[in-house]
Design a protein around this motif. Structure first.
Motif, PDB file in Angstrom:
ATOM      1  N   VAL A  69       0.843  -1.185   0.000  1.00 57.03           N
ATOM      2  CA  VAL A  69       0.000   0.000   0.000  1.00 57.03           C
ATOM      3  C   VAL A  69       0.881   1.238   0.000  1.00 57.03           C
ATOM      4  CG1 VAL A  69      -1.942  -1.086   1.190  1.00 57.03           C
ATOM      5  CG2 VAL A  69      -0.157   0.024   2.518  1.00 57.03           C
ATOM      6  N   THR A  70       0.343   2.315  -0.522  1.00 57.00           N
ATOM      7  CA  THR A  70       1.038   3.593  -0.497  1.00 57.00           C
ATOM      8  C   THR A  70       0.146   4.601   0.206  1.00 57.00           C
ATOM      9  OG1 THR A  70       2.218   3.100  -2.533  1.00 57.00           O
ATOM     10  CG2 THR A  70       2.036   5.417  -1.933  1.00 57.00           C
ATOM     11  N   VAL A  71       0.726   5.285   1.150  1.00 53.16           N
ATOM     12  CA  VAL A  71      -0.040   6.262   1.929  1.00 53.16           C
ATOM     13  C   VAL A  71       0.730   7.570   1.932  1.00 53.16           C
ATOM     14  CG1 VAL A  71      -0.822   6.870   4.246  1.00 53.16           C
ATOM     15  CG2 VAL A  71      -1.027   4.503   3.466  1.00 53.16           C
ATOM     16  N   SER A  72       0.019   8.669   1.723  1.00 53.14           N
ATOM     17  CA  SER A  72       0.644   9.982   1.861  1.00 53.14           C
ATOM     18  C   SER A  72      -0.081  10.756   2.939  1.00 53.14           C
ATOM     19  CB  SER A  72       0.545  10.777   0.557  1.00 53.14           C
ATOM     20  OG  SER A  72       1.249  10.114  -0.458  1.00 53.14           O
ATOM     21  N   LEU A 122       0.348   8.449  10.536  1.00 49.00           N
ATOM     22  CA  LEU A 122       0.211   9.381   9.417  1.00 49.00           C
ATOM     23  C   LEU A 122      -1.260   9.700   9.188  1.00 49.00           C
ATOM     24  CD1 LEU A 122       3.183   8.752   8.779  1.00 49.00           C
ATOM     25  CD2 LEU A 122       2.563   8.565   6.379  1.00 49.00           C
ATOM     26  N   ASP A 123      -1.542  10.969   9.002  1.00 47.60           N
ATOM     27  CA  ASP A 123      -2.915  11.403   8.769  1.00 47.60           C
ATOM     28  C   ASP A 123      -3.006  11.909   7.334  1.00 47.60           C
ATOM     29  OD1 ASP A 123      -5.353  12.670   8.635  1.00 47.60           O
ATOM     30  OD2 ASP A 123      -5.216  13.476  10.673  1.00 47.60           O
ATOM     31  N   ASP A 124      -3.837  11.233   6.517  1.00 46.70           N
ATOM     32  CA  ASP A 124      -3.937  11.645   5.115  1.00 46.70           C
ATOM     33  C   ASP A 124      -5.100  12.614   4.889  1.00 46.70           C
ATOM     34  OD1 ASP A 124      -6.250  10.164   5.137  1.00 46.70           O
ATOM     35  OD2 ASP A 124      -5.544   8.607   3.770  1.00 46.70           O
ATOM     36  N   GLY A 125      -5.682  13.091   5.967  1.00 52.28           N
ATOM     37  CA  GLY A 125      -6.788  14.037   5.838  1.00 52.28           C
ATOM     38  C   GLY A 125      -8.132  13.358   5.978  1.00 52.28           C
ATOM     39  N   GLU A 126      -8.160  12.051   5.705  1.00 51.03           N
ATOM     40  CA  GLU A 126      -9.415  11.310   5.844  1.00 51.03           C
ATOM     41  C   GLU A 126      -9.337  10.289   6.960  1.00 51.03           C
ATOM     42  OE1 GLU A 126     -10.352   9.655   2.072  1.00 51.03           O
ATOM     43  OE2 GLU A 126     -11.045  11.592   1.282  1.00 51.03           O
ATOM     44  N   SER A 127      -8.185   9.622   7.045  1.00 53.30           N
ATOM     45  CA  SER A 127      -8.032   8.642   8.117  1.00 53.30           C
ATOM     46  C   SER A 127      -6.569   8.598   8.534  1.00 53.30           C
ATOM     47  CB  SER A 127      -8.495   7.259   7.651  1.00 53.30           C
ATOM     48  OG  SER A 127      -7.818   6.909   6.477  1.00 53.30           O
ATOM     49  N   VAL A 128      -6.333   7.910   9.644  1.00 47.38           N
ATOM     50  CA  VAL A 128      -4.957   7.783  10.116  1.00 47.38           C
ATOM     51  C   VAL A 128      -4.426   6.393   9.803  1.00 47.38           C
ATOM     52  CG1 VAL A 128      -5.113   9.520  11.929  1.00 47.38           C
ATOM     53  CG2 VAL A 128      -5.714   7.158  12.437  1.00 47.38           C
ATOM     54  N   MET A 143       7.897  15.252  12.837  1.00 56.33           N
ATOM     55  CA  MET A 143       6.461  15.425  13.018  1.00 56.33           C
ATOM     56  C   MET A 143       5.938  16.708  12.384  1.00 56.33           C
ATOM     57  SD  MET A 143       5.479  13.559  16.551  1.00 56.33           S
ATOM     58  CE  MET A 143       4.251  14.756  16.959  1.00 56.33           C
ATOM     59  N   GLY A 144       4.739  16.590  11.838  1.00 54.07           N
ATOM     60  CA  GLY A 144       4.121  17.733  11.169  1.00 54.07           C
ATOM     61  C   GLY A 144       4.497  17.818   9.710  1.00 54.07           C
ATOM     62  N   LYS A 145       5.448  16.998   9.277  1.00 48.16           N
ATOM     63  CA  LYS A 145       5.845  17.024   7.865  1.00 48.16           C
ATOM     64  C   LYS A 145       5.101  15.942   7.082  1.00 48.16           C
ATOM     65  CE  LYS A 145      10.218  19.218   8.716  1.00 48.16           C
ATOM     66  NZ  LYS A 145      11.541  18.917   9.223  1.00 48.16           N
ATOM     67  N   TYR A 146       5.142  16.080   5.770  1.00 49.70           N
ATOM     68  CA  TYR A 146       4.378  15.169   4.903  1.00 49.70           C
ATOM     69  C   TYR A 146       5.264  14.104   4.284  1.00 49.70           C
ATOM     70  CZ  TYR A 146       0.366  18.079   5.528  1.00 49.70           C
ATOM     71  OH  TYR A 146      -0.679  18.740   6.092  1.00 49.70           O
ATOM     72  N   TYR A 147       4.770  12.878   4.303  1.00 51.58           N
ATOM     73  CA  TYR A 147       5.551  11.759   3.775  1.00 51.58           C
ATOM     74  C   TYR A 147       4.686  10.869   2.892  1.00 51.58           C
ATOM     75  CZ  TYR A 147       8.761  13.172   7.400  1.00 51.58           C
ATOM     76  OH  TYR A 147       9.602  13.906   8.186  1.00 51.58           O
ATOM     77  N   THR A 148       5.346  10.225   1.950  1.00 55.09           N
ATOM     78  CA  THR A 148       4.703   9.147   1.214  1.00 55.09           C
ATOM     79  C   THR A 148       5.439   7.865   1.576  1.00 55.09           C
ATOM     80  OG1 THR A 148       4.015  10.547  -0.608  1.00 55.09           O
ATOM     81  CG2 THR A 148       4.194   8.207  -1.072  1.00 55.09           C
ATOM     82  N   ILE A 149       4.679   6.894   2.072  1.00 56.54           N
ATOM     83  CA  ILE A 149       5.292   5.629   2.457  1.00 56.54           C
ATOM     84  C   ILE A 149       4.700   4.495   1.630  1.00 56.54           C
ATOM     85  CG2 ILE A 149       5.786   6.301   4.838  1.00 56.54           C
ATOM     86  CD1 ILE A 149       3.258   4.734   5.670  1.00 56.54           C
ATOM     87  N   THR A 150       5.502   3.465   1.403  1.00 50.63           N
ATOM     88  CA  THR A 150       5.027   2.280   0.685  1.00 50.63           C
ATOM     89  C   THR A 150       5.517   1.035   1.408  1.00 50.63           C
ATOM     90  OG1 THR A 150       5.135   3.467  -1.402  1.00 50.63           O
ATOM     91  CG2 THR A 150       5.036   1.087  -1.549  1.00 50.63           C
ATOM     92  N   ILE A 205      10.246   5.448   2.108  1.00 52.02           N
ATOM     93  CA  ILE A 205       9.624   6.651   2.660  1.00 52.02           C
ATOM     94  C   ILE A 205      10.294   7.867   2.048  1.00 52.02           C
ATOM     95  CG2 ILE A 205      11.143   6.506   4.697  1.00 52.02           C
ATOM     96  CD1 ILE A 205       8.807   7.946   6.273  1.00 52.02           C
ATOM     97  N   GLU A 206       9.478   8.819   1.622  1.00 53.37           N
ATOM     98  CA  GLU A 206      10.019  10.058   1.085  1.00 53.37           C
ATOM     99  C   GLU A 206       9.237  11.233   1.653  1.00 53.37           C
ATOM    100  OE1 GLU A 206      12.753  10.334  -0.477  1.00 53.37           O
ATOM    101  OE2 GLU A 206      13.009   8.188  -0.883  1.00 53.37           O
ATOM    102  N   GLN A 207       9.985  12.290   1.935  1.00 49.67           N
ATOM    103  CA  GLN A 207       9.303  13.482   2.402  1.00 49.67           C
ATOM    104  C   GLN A 207       8.770  14.247   1.203  1.00 49.67           C
ATOM    105  OE1 GLN A 207      11.586  16.136   4.916  1.00 49.67           O
ATOM    106  NE2 GLN A 207       9.903  17.634   4.883  1.00 49.67           N
TER     107      GLN A 207
END
Ligand SMILES: [Zn+2]
Length: 311
Positions: free
Chosen positions: A172-175, A221-227, A270-277, A290-292
């Motif tokens: 899965v990929t989550v941002s 990680l909070d993607d705006g809809e779920s954690v 913390m507080g920064k945005y990441y994309t994880i797979t 993981i990438e910021q």
């Protein structure tokens, strides 16, 4: 076959197992099912038998003997509560466990899927190791809170097999924004014998031991809809935290406090945005990359513009 005969047969079968059930009680239960609920006798017989098996803690497979060979089932098909199965699977994770009644708890997987397992202490079974493949015999599927797991009991068997199996987990990929780091993150110590994280210098299994340092992050990680909960191992933590295990150790020893490492990681990430797979196992995404990101990368900007147009 009428109630009396059926009840007698059930009674006789149970007496083979040293359990004495009054015939009237069996008849009464059969009668209730067949008369009141119009259940066919064969079905009533099965149901009443299972009731008493449960009541007297007799494993179904022992009771039914060879009539009911335990089937080898793929993990994705383990969806029937109470079913006895054999499973061939690889141990993917063993979790921290502080319950005395549980010997081990974690995740196993086969080419079709993954599932949680619970090895109960009173089952008296050997411990399993991460990364090894086993044949698990006579384990029971259990549904809990809408999720399935397999339980090992005293009639179960565990046999290591010299075979590596591919695990069928889709990545899965989550941002999202890293909004929390759970306890157990940062510089931790693991038991040298079983790899479990130590709690106050002690392993739940092996007691006070000389721990081995490790780095990890349990991130939210909070993607705006779920954690989403994500587990970063040492390699991922070193990469994204711009830290090494050695520098973390010296940081801790200078401050005489290992929690400074967690504080450092929190302030940095913390507080920064990441994309994880990575594969998702139960609650956790096991992060393989993981990438910021900057908050307003092109995609996010496009989405923002698109949603603005809709409004
Ligand atoms: Zn240990």
């Amino acid at each position: 076959m009428d109630e009396k005969e059926t009840a007698k047969e059930i009674r006789d079968r149970f007496s083979d197992f040293g359990v004495d059930i009054p015939q009237e009680e069996i008849e009464e239960r059969l009668n209730k099912l067949t008369s009141k609920f119009k259940v066919p006798m064969s079905e009533a017989r099965r149901s009443v038998t299972n009731y008493f098996l449960k009541e007297h803690n007799i494993p179904r497979n022992e009771f039914y003997g060879s009539q009911m060979e335990t089937p080898l089932v793929n993990i994705k098909d383990l969806v029937e509560d109470g079913k006895w199965v054999n499973v061939k699977a690889k141990v993917l994770q063993i979790w921290d466990n502080s319950h005395e009644s549980i010997s081990q708890v974690g995740i196993v997987g086969d080419p079709t899927s993954t599932i949680k397992f619970v090895n109960w202490a009173n089952a008296n079974l050997p411990e399993v190791e991460e990364g090894k493949t086993y044949q698990f015999r006579n384990v029971v599927v259990d549904e809990w809170n809408g999720k399935f797991q397999i339980n090992f009991n005293r009639t179960s068997g565990i046999e290591e097999i010299d075979e590596d199996i591919e695990i069928g987990t889709s990545s899965v990929t989550v941002s999202g924004a890293m909004v929390d780091m759970q306890s157990g993150s940062g510089l931790i110590k693991r038991c040298p014998e079983c790899n479990r994280p130590l709690s106050k210098g002690a392993c739940p299994e092996h007691g006070k031991v000389e721990g081995v340092y490790d780095l990890r992050i349990k991130a939210v990680l909070d993607d705006g809809e779920s954690v989403h909960e994500a587990l970063l191992n040492r390699e991922m933590t070193e990469y994204i935290g711009d830290i090494t295990l050695d520098s973390a150790k010296s940081m801790a020893s200078e401050a005489l406090d290992p929690s400074v490492v967690l504080e450092y990681l929190k302030s940095k990430l913390m507080g920064k945005y990441y994309t994880i797979t990575g594969p998702k196992l139960d609650r956790y995404v096991l992060v393989e990359s993981i990438e910021q990101q900057s908050r307003f990368d092109e995609n996010a900007l496009d989405e923002l513009i698109a949603s603005a147009e809709v409004v």
